[in-house]
Scaffold this motif. Structure first.
Motif, short mmCIF file in Angstrom:
data_model
loop_
_atom_site.label_atom_id
_atom_site.label_comp_id
_atom_site.label_asym_id
_atom_site.label_seq_id
_atom_site.Cartn_x
_atom_site.Cartn_y
_atom_site.Cartn_z
N CYS A 72 12.93 -13.23 -16.12
CA CYS A 72 12.77 -14.60 -16.63
C CYS A 72 14.05 -15.14 -17.24
CB CYS A 72 11.66 -14.62 -17.68
SG CYS A 72 10.03 -14.27 -17.01
N GLY A 73 15.16 -14.48 -17.03
CA GLY A 73 16.41 -14.91 -17.65
C GLY A 73 17.21 -15.89 -16.83
N GLU A 74 16.86 -16.07 -15.56
CA GLU A 74 17.65 -16.93 -14.69
C GLU A 74 16.73 -17.78 -13.83
OE1 GLU A 74 19.66 -13.89 -12.57
OE2 GLU A 74 21.24 -13.61 -14.06
N GLY A 75 17.05 -19.06 -13.73
CA GLY A 75 16.34 -19.93 -12.81
C GLY A 75 14.89 -20.21 -13.15
N ILE A 76 14.50 -19.96 -14.39
CA ILE A 76 13.12 -20.16 -14.81
C ILE A 76 13.07 -21.26 -15.86
CG2 ILE A 76 11.15 -19.10 -15.98
CD1 ILE A 76 11.41 -17.97 -13.31
N SER A 77 12.11 -22.19 -15.72
CA SER A 77 11.90 -23.22 -16.72
C SER A 77 10.51 -23.06 -17.30
CB SER A 77 12.05 -24.61 -16.09
OG SER A 77 11.77 -25.62 -17.05
N LEU A 78 10.45 -22.79 -18.60
CA LEU A 78 9.17 -22.60 -19.29
C LEU A 78 9.07 -23.55 -20.47
CD1 LEU A 78 9.11 -18.69 -19.20
CD2 LEU A 78 7.76 -20.25 -17.79
N VAL A 79 9.25 -24.83 -20.19
CA VAL A 79 9.22 -25.83 -21.25
C VAL A 79 7.81 -26.06 -21.77
CG1 VAL A 79 11.33 -27.00 -20.52
CG2 VAL A 79 9.14 -27.67 -19.51
N GLY A 80 6.82 -25.44 -21.15
CA GLY A 80 5.46 -25.51 -21.67
C GLY A 80 5.30 -24.73 -22.95
N ALA A 81 6.27 -23.90 -23.30
CA ALA A 81 6.19 -23.06 -24.51
C ALA A 81 7.08 -23.61 -25.60
CB ALA A 81 6.59 -21.63 -24.19
N SER A 82 6.66 -23.41 -26.84
CA SER A 82 7.49 -23.81 -27.98
C SER A 82 7.83 -22.62 -28.87
CB SER A 82 6.78 -24.88 -28.81
OG SER A 82 5.56 -24.37 -29.31
N ARG A 83 7.31 -21.43 -28.54
CA ARG A 83 7.63 -20.22 -29.32
C ARG A 83 7.98 -19.09 -28.36
NH1 ARG A 83 6.14 -20.79 -34.80
NH2 ARG A 83 5.04 -22.77 -35.11
N VAL A 84 9.10 -18.43 -28.64
CA VAL A 84 9.60 -17.35 -27.79
C VAL A 84 9.76 -16.10 -28.63
CG1 VAL A 84 11.43 -16.60 -26.24
CG2 VAL A 84 10.83 -19.03 -26.37
N LEU A 85 9.08 -15.02 -28.25
CA LEU A 85 9.22 -13.74 -28.94
C LEU A 85 10.09 -12.81 -28.09
CD1 LEU A 85 6.66 -14.85 -30.43
CD2 LEU A 85 5.95 -12.48 -30.66
N ILE A 86 11.21 -12.38 -28.65
CA ILE A 86 12.08 -11.42 -27.98
C ILE A 86 11.77 -10.05 -28.59
CG2 ILE A 86 14.44 -10.78 -27.43
CD1 ILE A 86 13.69 -13.44 -26.27
N LEU A 87 11.10 -9.22 -27.83
CA LEU A 87 10.67 -7.93 -28.34
C LEU A 87 11.64 -6.82 -27.99
CD1 LEU A 87 6.88 -8.21 -27.50
CD2 LEU A 87 8.06 -8.81 -29.61
N ASP A 88 12.80 -7.18 -27.52
CA ASP A 88 13.85 -6.23 -27.18
C ASP A 88 15.13 -6.60 -27.92
OD1 ASP A 88 13.48 -4.05 -25.63
OD2 ASP A 88 14.06 -4.99 -23.77
N VAL A 89 15.91 -5.60 -28.27
CA VAL A 89 17.29 -5.84 -28.67
C VAL A 89 18.13 -5.45 -27.48
CG1 VAL A 89 19.16 -5.22 -30.23
CG2 VAL A 89 16.84 -5.45 -31.10
N HIS A 90 18.46 -6.40 -26.67
CA HIS A 90 19.22 -6.13 -25.46
C HIS A 90 20.69 -5.96 -25.83
CE1 HIS A 90 20.50 -6.33 -21.30
NE2 HIS A 90 19.24 -6.41 -20.91
#
Length: 728
Positions: free
Chosen positions: A617-635
């Protein structure tokens, strides 16, 4: 309706199913939703699936509380508005572009383009009284004259000056249609014979090109500047490659599509090649359909299932013989170029890819940043000097990687006359503390010293001086835009949430430190422990079905795959269904499934949660339907996280976006987070620092949890397990 994207899966569960779960937020608990943000939107949850980088982690038990709270909010609210993408109108070219008789097809193409321009550009207005009076008595019949513009053949009034019209005349050079008869004799040609037009630089006479007026109407100032930057590098006497380092969501694809169409309008025998990650091919094609001003065929191997070299050669021949654009994935390209050339068909494929491209476009161009990979080495063999790298996150891990990309677009970049003097200047300023110069030679020393200075030098003025030198060195080949226009959106709040571990988790973390010396192994096993300590012994279990997962949930012995665990947990507790309230994208998802999931999540009023691996989901994806993003990884590569957040915070977003980067306290994960922040600081200093920033380090801001301004984080049940809260 609150929609969330969740990246990875580090949730904190109860250690014993039989004990009262006092600190776990019940999904049915209404207390979390007190004073929710105005009109919240769906939640997106992302996971990391990049095992090559050793970055896969899960997270602390508290993260289940956060996830449960968000999905609970998602179930109790409704979406009121959606992001809208506005594209160009369609228009009819009257099939003029299909006329090929006597070599006039190209001229008809241009005339069609010019006539279409007249529909889109505002009519020329004049205050001249004579012209205004004359117009009242003349039924104008405008024709295009090369030196004047659109002129009435009756009264001579100029409707539009020639300077406002996109160029419409191709160069009438003799022998540009060198192989004009080849398409008629294609059936008589040997299948392995080279085809098409092999252009020399003389065939590409230098003439100015401009963006189509329809595109100019839509371009923002940074895109106009970027278009002109491309022209200054690619349409000159001695063309060379360049880098467009524009922030995610700033419209790089639209800008390069506009440039390619203008380039093909001027040079119809040119052959653009676009190399990109496979997963974003559908996005590119959709953008072309939106912004095309003439119907240019788009070729690729996937849509026609060209798996064998013979099938691929047929696609390559179509691209070479006719005005069109070719798309290839990075792995596809390198596999052909590195193939066994003893095979005649493979050799023909290889020769076409290395000799025929007139422009080479590399989307997500930071991908081939390692000089030891086949991808970078094969791309360097393409003979065209016109190589364009598009990247929203140019700096990934090391200074050296940026210069690897510079060397790709401008070979031996540091040895160019324009670079040598600046390299010496930088070397006279940098400090050698901590760099073992005697063990390294040449460019490697330069890269290490620059990185050490930007990251650790205590003299900030010296850092600034080196930054200014780097920018001077790269100013003509690197165009940077940090995304100022994104300030026009409702806003982004970027939190780092450091959550406490239970005593049991702390014990397991200490065991990990002693047992696993390799960072990747320690991180991958540790990620399961951060989710729940009982997962230690099954962290390598990869054969997991829905039934097995449900069984694990019954016993609180979950799994090593966090997305599957969270998906089944949500299904079991909330009763939501995949494809209705829940959507999932992983590295194995097909292009069609990706497109369908995005469309449904962004537009369905029933959508609640989107689970996605951080890479998919890091490239070429548009998810403007969401307003909250949880990053559960420390990349370990911070640009990957930035790309993930950019899926929701991009044009079309109507709500403020909240991002939560979850970090396990007092664990190797916290050390990884610190390392990532240092990398982010280098990128900010190199590309974004200016005199208004002052002489200060780029640091995160510590925030009081009770006064963070986010009702979700201010919930007492969440706050009891948060050690620290930072804001970027």
């Amino acid at each position: 309706m609150l929609s969330t994207i969740l990246f990875d899966g580090k949730e904190k569960l109860s250690e014993d199913a039989s004990r009262p779960q006092e600190n776990v937020i019940d999904l049915e608990d209404e207390s979390v939703t007190n004073n929710p943000p105005t009109t919240p939107r769906p939640v997106v949850i992302l996971d990391s699936d990049d095992e090559d980088d050793g970055d896969r982690r899960f997270g602390p038990m508290l993260r289940e509380k956060i996830m449960k709270s968000l999905v609970s909010l998602a179930g109790e609210t409704k979406m009121t508005d959606k992001g809208v993408f506005v594209g160009a109108e369609e228009f009819d070219d009257n099939d003029l572009s299909k006329r090929e008789d006597d070599g006039l097809g190209d001229i008809w193409n241009e005339m069609s383009l010019a006539l279409e321009c007249s529909k889109d550009v505002a009519e020329y207005s004049s205050s001249d009284e004579y012209m205004q009076e004359d117009e009242e008595y003349c039924d104008h019949s405008f024709v295009l004259k090369d030196d004047l513009g659109y002129v009435c053949r009756i009264c001579g009034v100029i409707e539009r000056g020639i300077e406002t019209i996109i160029e419409v005349q191709f160069n009438k050079k003799k022998s540009t249609r060198t192989y004009a008869s080849e398409s008629r004799n294609a059936k008589d040609r040997d299948s392995n014979e080279m085809v098409g037009i092999e252009l020399s630089e003389e065939d590409l006479m230098v003439t100015d090109i401009s963006a189509h007026p329809r595109h100019m109407k839509q371009m923002k100032p940074h895109q106009v500047e970027g278009f002109n930057f491309l022209r200054s590098n690619l349409v000159v006497d001695n063309p060379g490659g360049c880098i467009m380092a524009h922030a995610p969501g700033s419209g790089k694809t639209f800008m390069i599509i506009s440039f390619m169409q203008s380039f093909l309008a001027k040079y119809p025998h040119a052959r653009p090649l676009v190399v990109l990650p496979k997963g974003i091919l559908a996005t590119w094609k959709k953008e072309f359909q939106t912004w095309q001003v003439e119907d240019i065929p788009l070729h690729d191997f996937y849509s026609v299932k060209a798996d064998s070299r013979m099938q691929q050669l047929e696609v390559l021949k179509q691209w070479v013989e006719h005005k069109s654009i070719l798309f290839l994935g990075y792995k596809q390209f390198s596999s052909i170029v590195c193939d066994d050339v003893n095979n005649k068909v493979a050799a023909s494929c290889q020769e076409i890819l290395l000799k025929r491209p007139t422009i080479l476009i590399l989307d997500e161009g930071h991908t081939p940043r390692n000089e030891n990979t086949d991808v970078l080495q094969s791309l360097a063999k393409v003979q065209t000097p016109r190589k364009v790298v598009l990247s929203g996150t140019l700096y990934q891990n090391h200074v050296k990687e940026v210069f690897n990309i510079l060397n790709l677009v401008r070979p031996k970049f540091l040895r160019l006359d324009t670079s040598r003097a600046i390299v010496k200047r930088i070397m006279s300023k940098v400090q050698f503390h901590g760099v073992k110069k005697h063990l390294k030679t040449g460019e490697t020393v330069f890269f290490d010293l620059v990185e050490h200075s930007l990251q650790k030098d205590q003299d900030f003025r010296r850092k600034v001086s080196i930054i200014q030198d780097l920018r001077e060195m790269t100013s003509k080949v690197l165009h940077y835009y940090k995304g100022d226009f994104l300030d026009e959106l409702p806003g982004l709040v970027d939190f780092t949430v450091v959550v406490k571990l239970s005593s049991r988790q702390k014990q397991e973390v200490e065991k990990l430190k002693k047992k696993w010396a390799r960072k990747f192994k320690r991180s991958s096993v540790g990620s399961a422990v951060y989710m729940h300590p009982n997962l230690y012994n099954i962290s390598e279990n990869s054969d997991l079905t829905d039934d097995k997962m449900d069984g694990f949930l019954e016993e609180l012995n979950s799994v090593s795959e966090p997305l599957k665990f969270l998906e089944r947990l949500t299904v079991k507790v909330k009763g939501w269904l995949l494809g209705r309230e829940i959507f999932v994208i992983s590295g194995e998802s097909s292009s069609d499934h990706r497109e369908w999931s995005m469309e449904r999540f962004n537009n369905s009023t029933e959508a609640k949660v989107f689970f996605g691996s951080i890479k998919a989901c890091g490239e070429g994806i548009s998810l403007v339907g969401a307003s909250r993003v949880l990053i559960l990884d420390v990349h370990l590569n911070p640009s990957v996280t930035r790309q993930a957040i950019g899926r929701a915070f991009r044009p079309g977003q109507k709500k403020k976006v909240y991002a939560y980067r979850l970090v396990a306290a007092d664990s190797p994960e916290e050390e990884d987070h610190s390392a990532c922040f240092r990398k982010e600081a280098i990128a900010k200093m190199w590309f974004e620092w200016n005199e208004y920033c002052g002489y200060q380090d780029f640091e995160v801001e510590t925030v009081d949890l009770k006064e963070c301004g986010d009702p979700f984080l201010e919930s007492p049940l969440l706050g009891e397990d948060v050690r620290e809260l930072y804001k970027r």
